[in-house]
Scaffold this motif. Sequence first.
Motif, PDB file in Angstrom:
ATOM      1  N   THR A 110       0.843  -1.197   0.000  1.00 35.89           N
ATOM      2  CA  THR A 110       0.000   0.000   0.000  1.00 35.89           C
ATOM      3  C   THR A 110       0.882   1.253   0.000  1.00 35.89           C
ATOM      4  O   THR A 110       2.113   1.169   0.125  1.00 35.89           O
ATOM      5  CB  THR A 110      -0.888   0.030   1.251  1.00 35.89           C
ATOM      6  OG1 THR A 110      -0.029   0.137   2.393  1.00 35.89           O
ATOM      7  CG2 THR A 110      -1.764  -1.206   1.350  1.00 35.89           C
ATOM      8  N   ASP A 111       0.255   2.423  -0.111  1.00 39.48           N
ATOM      9  CA  ASP A 111       0.995   3.682  -0.010  1.00 39.48           C
ATOM     10  C   ASP A 111       1.718   3.773   1.332  1.00 39.48           C
ATOM     11  O   ASP A 111       2.859   4.217   1.398  1.00 39.48           O
ATOM     12  CB  ASP A 111       0.053   4.883  -0.180  1.00 39.48           C
ATOM     13  CG  ASP A 111      -0.444   5.027  -1.614  1.00 39.48           C
ATOM     14  OD1 ASP A 111       0.207   4.475  -2.534  1.00 39.48           O
ATOM     15  OD2 ASP A 111      -1.475   5.692  -1.818  1.00 39.48           O
ATOM     16  N   ALA A 112       1.058   3.328   2.400  1.00 38.85           N
ATOM     17  CA  ALA A 112       1.681   3.347   3.728  1.00 38.85           C
ATOM     18  C   ALA A 112       2.901   2.419   3.762  1.00 38.85           C
ATOM     19  O   ALA A 112       3.916   2.740   4.379  1.00 38.85           O
ATOM     20  CB  ALA A 112       0.674   2.927   4.802  1.00 38.85           C
ATOM     21  N   GLY A 113       2.817   1.287   3.086  1.00 43.05           N
ATOM     22  CA  GLY A 113       3.945   0.361   3.018  1.00 43.05           C
ATOM     23  C   GLY A 113       5.112   0.956   2.243  1.00 43.05           C
ATOM     24  O   GLY A 113       6.275   0.804   2.637  1.00 43.05           O
ATOM     25  N   ARG A 114       4.809   1.652   1.147  1.00 42.56           N
ATOM     26  CA  ARG A 114       5.875   2.304   0.379  1.00 42.56           C
ATOM     27  C   ARG A 114       6.534   3.409   1.195  1.00 42.56           C
ATOM     28  O   ARG A 114       7.751   3.584   1.151  1.00 42.56           O
ATOM     29  CB  ARG A 114       5.322   2.849  -0.939  1.00 42.56           C
ATOM     30  CG  ARG A 114       5.147   1.769  -1.996  1.00 42.56           C
ATOM     31  CD  ARG A 114       4.728   2.346  -3.338  1.00 42.56           C
ATOM     32  NE  ARG A 114       3.317   2.680  -3.381  1.00 42.56           N
ATOM     33  CZ  ARG A 114       2.331   1.791  -3.498  1.00 42.56           C
ATOM     34  NH1 ARG A 114       2.619   0.510  -3.582  1.00 42.56           N
ATOM     35  NH2 ARG A 114       1.075   2.175  -3.534  1.00 42.56           N
ATOM     36  N   GLN A 115       5.725   4.141   1.961  1.00 50.83           N
ATOM     37  CA  GLN A 115       6.281   5.175   2.822  1.00 50.83           C
ATOM     38  C   GLN A 115       7.201   4.546   3.874  1.00 50.83           C
ATOM     39  O   GLN A 115       8.296   5.045   4.137  1.00 50.83           O
ATOM     40  CB  GLN A 115       5.168   5.965   3.504  1.00 50.83           C
ATOM     41  CG  GLN A 115       5.695   7.081   4.385  1.00 50.83           C
ATOM     42  CD  GLN A 115       4.571   7.887   5.033  1.00 50.83           C
ATOM     43  OE1 GLN A 115       3.413   7.791   4.655  1.00 50.83           O
ATOM     44  NE2 GLN A 115       4.927   8.680   6.016  1.00 50.83           N
ATOM     45  N   LEU A 116       6.771   3.449   4.468  1.00 49.44           N
ATOM     46  CA  LEU A 116       7.585   2.743   5.453  1.00 49.44           C
ATOM     47  C   LEU A 116       8.905   2.270   4.851  1.00 49.44           C
ATOM     48  O   LEU A 116       9.976   2.422   5.450  1.00 49.44           O
ATOM     49  CB  LEU A 116       6.810   1.559   6.034  1.00 49.44           C
ATOM     50  CG  LEU A 116       7.527   0.710   7.069  1.00 49.44           C
ATOM     51  CD1 LEU A 116       7.896   1.537   8.298  1.00 49.44           C
ATOM     52  CD2 LEU A 116       6.653  -0.461   7.473  1.00 49.44           C
ATOM     53  N   LEU A 117       8.856   1.721   3.638  1.00 50.17           N
ATOM     54  CA  LEU A 117      10.078   1.293   2.956  1.00 50.17           C
ATOM     55  C   LEU A 117      11.017   2.471   2.730  1.00 50.17           C
ATOM     56  O   LEU A 117      12.230   2.354   2.918  1.00 50.17           O
ATOM     57  CB  LEU A 117       9.746   0.637   1.617  1.00 50.17           C
ATOM     58  CG  LEU A 117       9.399  -0.829   1.657  1.00 50.17           C
ATOM     59  CD1 LEU A 117       8.906  -1.285   0.281  1.00 50.17           C
ATOM     60  CD2 LEU A 117      10.583  -1.661   2.079  1.00 50.17           C
ATOM     61  N   GLY A 118      10.460   3.606   2.331  1.00 52.45           N
ATOM     62  CA  GLY A 118      11.275   4.797   2.117  1.00 52.45           C
ATOM     63  C   GLY A 118      11.948   5.264   3.396  1.00 52.45           C
ATOM     64  O   GLY A 118      13.127   5.623   3.399  1.00 52.45           O
ATOM     65  N   GLU A 119      11.194   5.230   4.497  1.00 50.42           N
ATOM     66  CA  GLU A 119      11.756   5.628   5.794  1.00 50.42           C
ATOM     67  C   GLU A 119      12.869   4.670   6.221  1.00 50.42           C
ATOM     68  O   GLU A 119      13.920   5.096   6.704  1.00 50.42           O
ATOM     69  CB  GLU A 119      10.662   5.663   6.863  1.00 50.42           C
ATOM     70  CG  GLU A 119       9.663   6.785   6.665  1.00 50.42           C
ATOM     71  CD  GLU A 119       8.436   6.661   7.555  1.00 50.42           C
ATOM     72  OE1 GLU A 119       8.375   5.739   8.407  1.00 50.42           O
ATOM     73  OE2 GLU A 119       7.515   7.488   7.385  1.00 50.42           O
ATOM     74  N   MET A 120      12.640   3.377   6.036  1.00 55.97           N
ATOM     75  CA  MET A 120      13.649   2.387   6.416  1.00 55.97           C
ATOM     76  C   MET A 120      14.898   2.512   5.538  1.00 55.97           C
ATOM     77  O   MET A 120      16.017   2.377   6.012  1.00 55.97           O
ATOM     78  CB  MET A 120      13.088   0.964   6.336  1.00 55.97           C
ATOM     79  CG  MET A 120      12.029   0.679   7.388  1.00 55.97           C
ATOM     80  SD  MET A 120      12.543   1.082   9.078  1.00 55.97           S
ATOM     81  CE  MET A 120      13.974   0.079   9.290  1.00 55.97           C
ATOM     82  N   VAL A 169      16.882   5.356   6.926  1.00 53.45           N
ATOM     83  CA  VAL A 169      17.555   4.974   8.177  1.00 53.45           C
ATOM     84  C   VAL A 169      18.771   4.096   7.879  1.00 53.45           C
ATOM     85  O   VAL A 169      19.872   4.325   8.396  1.00 53.45           O
ATOM     86  CB  VAL A 169      16.580   4.248   9.133  1.00 53.45           C
ATOM     87  CG1 VAL A 169      17.318   3.598  10.290  1.00 53.45           C
ATOM     88  CG2 VAL A 169      15.526   5.215   9.647  1.00 53.45           C
ATOM     89  N   LEU A 170      18.577   3.090   7.039  1.00 49.37           N
ATOM     90  CA  LEU A 170      19.686   2.185   6.716  1.00 49.37           C
ATOM     91  C   LEU A 170      20.818   2.919   6.004  1.00 49.37           C
ATOM     92  O   LEU A 170      21.990   2.676   6.283  1.00 49.37           O
ATOM     93  CB  LEU A 170      19.191   1.012   5.875  1.00 49.37           C
ATOM     94  CG  LEU A 170      18.258   0.042   6.589  1.00 49.37           C
ATOM     95  CD1 LEU A 170      17.705  -0.994   5.613  1.00 49.37           C
ATOM     96  CD2 LEU A 170      18.964  -0.641   7.744  1.00 49.37           C
ATOM     97  N   SER A 171      20.468   3.821   5.107  1.00 50.80           N
ATOM     98  CA  SER A 171      21.501   4.588   4.401  1.00 50.80           C
ATOM     99  C   SER A 171      22.294   5.461   5.358  1.00 50.80           C
ATOM    100  O   SER A 171      23.514   5.590   5.225  1.00 50.80           O
ATOM    101  CB  SER A 171      20.869   5.471   3.316  1.00 50.80           C
ATOM    102  OG  SER A 171      20.309   4.670   2.315  1.00 50.80           O
TER     103      SER A 171
END
Length: 130
Positions: A77-87, A90-92
């Motif tokens: 979902t859009d929320a899942g894509r946002q979460l992936l972007g945030e992670m 953080v990882l970067s």
Amino acid sequence: MATVRRRSPRRPADAESRLSALGHLSREPGLSYSALGRRAGVTAQSMQATVRQLEQAGAVRRVTPAGRGRTAELRVTDAGRQLLGEMDHVLSSVEAPLLEGLPAKEQASLGALLHRLLVKGLRSEAPGRS
């Protein structure tokens, strides 16, 4: 005397499993539980539990109707894509200082090796594996 039950804390591997599932689904929308499980080195049943957590968080939705024996088609979902972007951010931010000063080829090699170690670690922690 009353018995107090403690909830077991989630292991870091749980978070990695959810992040891995989100990543796979974002790259290959429509994967089933079985396909996701094969990619993560876990059973379809374990992946169902992981995806259920993602669905409850609003990060993944099931496109096909639920039913025993039916193949689930899953989408981020859009929320899942946002979460992936945030992670990813953080990882970067954690990874950048570690890789600083290494030539690009060595950075890529190190990244590939770390990924292999992570996948091997996740597979060895999967139920029924040693």
